[in-house]
Design an enzyme around this catalytic site. Structure first.
Site, short mmCIF file in Angstrom:
data_model
loop_
_atom_site.label_atom_id
_atom_site.label_comp_id
_atom_site.label_asym_id
_atom_site.label_seq_id
_atom_site.Cartn_x
_atom_site.Cartn_y
_atom_site.Cartn_z
N GLY A 265 4.78 12.89 10.50
CA GLY A 265 5.76 12.02 9.88
C GLY A 265 5.08 10.82 9.26
CB CYS A 266 6.31 7.37 8.87
SG CYS A 266 5.75 5.73 8.40
#
Length: 182
Positions: free
Chosen positions: A14-15
């Protein structure tokens, strides 16, 4: 850390702002660098990666001392800090750049990644099958400077307060015995 004990793990979960700060907390982790890997474009920018046209994932290169923390322990952290069953997303962050992936640096890392995925799936650790990609590490492009150490330098920013801080607080509770500062 000696050169003999120095290793690198590369994870996309993800981020990269979220996972960067979590891995920075661990004893034995010397450096965490945010960037992009797994795509087809040369020298991509954050904006290009966010457009989803480069094929890259947001990822972190984690330099660690294997005499202090093992690759197995880093895999355990990896599978805890994100949902490896979500395809091309984590929470509200959607797109192939947010996919779950392990980019292995050696045959041993590849074998361990596959072992963990199989074991977690066999044990039904998650309600859905794991979709984490396991691919060879090729080229890692360091993200722009303002992405490095992002949470520590921007912790009052809205995304940091609302998304990263709760994840970091939970992480610290789960991995208390592995933290640099307790």
């Amino acid at each position: 850390m000696t050169e003999q004990n120095k290793e690198i793990a590369t994870f996309a979960a993800g981020c990269f702002w979220c996972i960067e700060v979590q891995f920075q907390q661990l004893k034995g982790v010397a450096k965490v660098e945010s960037g992009f890997t797994g795509g087809h474009a040369d020298n991509p920018t954050y904006k290009e990666v966010c457009n989803g046209t480069t094929g890259h994932a947001e990822a972190c290169n984690i330099t660690f001392d294997s005499s202090v923390i093992s690759y197995d322990e880093l895999l355990a952290v990896f599978f805890t800090v994100h949902d490896p069953t979500q395809l091309n997303r984590q929470g509200n962050d959607m797109g192939t750049q947010y996919r779950s992936a392990i980019f292995y640096h050696s045959p041993e890392q590849e074998e361990k990644a596959h072992y963990y995925i199989k074991r977690l799936n066999d044990e039904h650790a998650y309600s859905s099958p794991i979709v984490t990609e396991v691919r060879p590490y090729t080229i890692f492009y360091k993200a722009e400077d303002y992405h490095q150490n992002y949470y520590n330098e921007n912790n009052e920013q809205g995304y940091c307060r609302m998304v990263i801080k709760p994840k970091l607080d939970k992480f610290k509770k789960v991995f208390t015995d592995k933290l640099k500062i307790q």
